[in-house]
Scaffold this motif. Structure first.
Motif, PDB file in Angstrom:
ATOM      1  N   GLN A  88       0.815  -1.278  -0.002  1.00  0.00           N
ATOM      2  CA  GLN A  88       0.053   0.045  -0.011  1.00  0.00           C
ATOM      3  C   GLN A  88       0.802   1.218   0.006  1.00  0.00           C
ATOM      4  OE1 GLN A  88      -2.602  -0.413  -0.678  1.00  0.00           O
ATOM      5  NE2 GLN A  88      -3.979  -1.844   0.223  1.00  0.00           N
ATOM      6  N   TYR A 115      -3.421  -4.036  -3.696  1.00  0.00           N
ATOM      7  CA  TYR A 115      -2.863  -2.413  -3.752  1.00  0.00           C
ATOM      8  C   TYR A 115      -4.234  -1.599  -3.837  1.00  0.00           C
ATOM      9  CZ  TYR A 115      -0.813   1.988  -5.671  1.00  0.00           C
ATOM     10  OH  TYR A 115      -0.766   3.147  -5.803  1.00  0.00           O
ATOM     11  N   TYR A 161      -7.295   4.441  -0.619  1.00  0.00           N
ATOM     12  CA  TYR A 161      -6.038   4.429   0.505  1.00  0.00           C
ATOM     13  C   TYR A 161      -6.465   5.490   1.483  1.00  0.00           C
ATOM     14  CZ  TYR A 161      -1.358   4.497   2.355  1.00  0.00           C
ATOM     15  OH  TYR A 161      -0.490   4.347   3.362  1.00  0.00           O
ATOM     16  N   TRP A 191      -7.194   5.012   5.437  1.00  0.00           N
ATOM     17  CA  TRP A 191      -6.309   5.789   6.190  1.00  0.00           C
ATOM     18  C   TRP A 191      -7.036   6.604   7.298  1.00  0.00           C
ATOM     19  CZ3 TRP A 191      -4.675  10.332   7.989  1.00  0.00           C
ATOM     20  CH2 TRP A 191      -3.522  10.397   8.649  1.00  0.00           C
ATOM     21  N   ARG A 204       1.883   9.120  -0.358  1.00  0.00           N
ATOM     22  CA  ARG A 204       1.517   8.228   0.737  1.00  0.00           C
ATOM     23  C   ARG A 204       2.367   8.233   2.031  1.00  0.00           C
ATOM     24  NH1 ARG A 204      -1.721   3.080  -2.077  1.00  0.00           N
ATOM     25  NH2 ARG A 204      -2.827   4.467  -3.568  1.00  0.00           N
TER      26      ARG A 204
END
Length: 274
Positions: free
Chosen positions: A4, A131, A137, A141, A211
């Motif tokens: 990730q 992924y 993502y 998070w 990221r």
């Protein structure tokens, strides 16, 4: 298994930038070739030193030894050597750019960013993604559950536009700016240092494009000498754990004379978090 942390939106521009730099370098170096003498240089060891020979470009003799270059014509030897080196570097940068172009084309063709959502909503509910695209993502998070520091009953009630409770008006400004500029963050998310001590940075922010996570501390009482000492100790402690200002740590400060500047906050967000 999850992969990730890798960010293809970050990798793609880097590849494109490298391609431009290599092509630009090849072009500049190629332009210098006309300033050097034509032909090639032959170098021969001689009595602990070297002798240099000029092999003419139009020489038809196979294995031609060339014409001896005396010391008085050292500039000719230097020019021939530089020409050969520059030709080598031109070819290297050109081939490097071509290789990166091919890699970029392959990455675009693979469409790794969309592989998960391309499975369809029904399958996505059954999968553990290897992924995730950036938006998913960031969403995952942001949804991590955690226990931050507790508030005391006598603390002033201050809330952000998201309804989160924070401890100072300046933290309200920072939180609202992060929210306004689309930066995911966690307020007072626990961070365990290598010493085992758990600290609670004011904000833990996510740069979605790269990221990478940044911690953001706001030091709001820099007029207080004891507070100053604690602040510098905290920054030293962070540095020992690899949290360096401008790399993965952001901090802002204010005192009784100068308050936090919203424009500065905006610039810091643009520089490190977008």
């Amino acid at each position: 298994m999850e992969i990730q942390k890798m960010s293809f939106p970050k990798i793609m521009p880097l590849l494109e930038s490298c391609i431009r730099e290599m092509e630009g370098a090849a072009k500049k170096i190629r332009a210098t070739l006309k300033t050097f003498p034509i032909g090639r240089l032959r170098v021969s060891p001689h009595r602990g030193s070297y002798q240099y020979f000029h092999v003419a470009e139009n020489s038809k003799q196979v294995g031609s030894r060339g014409t001896y270059i005396p010391t008085s014509q050292r500039n000719l030897a230097c020019g021939l050597a530089q020409r050969s080196y520059n030709e080598t570097m031109t070819e290297a940068f050109t081939r490097g750019a071509d290789s990166l172009k091919f890699a970029l084309q392959e990455l675009n063709r693979l469409e790794i960013e969309n592989s998960f959502t391309a499975q369809g909503p029904g399958r996505c509910q059954l999968l553990s993604p290897i992924y995730l695209p950036d938006d998913l993502y960031a969403e995952r998070w942001q949804k991590v559950e955690y226990q931050g520091k507790l508030f005391y009953e006598d603390e002033v009630l201050l809330t952000t536009v998201k309804g989160e409770r924070v401890r100072s008006k300046s933290e309200v400004i920072i939180a609202n700016m992060l929210n306004q500029m689309g930066v995911p963050y966690r307020y007072e998310y626990p961070l365990r240092l290598s010493s085992g001590r758990v600290v609670y940075p004011d904000f833990t922010c996510l740069n979605v494009r790269t990221r990478e996570e940044f911690i953001w501390e706001h030091f709001g009482r820099m007029n207080d000498e004891d507070y100053q000492v604690k602040t510098f100790r905290k920054l030293d402690s962070y540095a020992m754990d690899g949290y360096i200002h401008g790399v993965n740590l952001i901090y802002t400060m204010e005192n009784d004379v100068r308050s936090v500047n919203s424009k500065t906050i905006e610039l810091l967000v643009q520089q490190f978090l977008l």
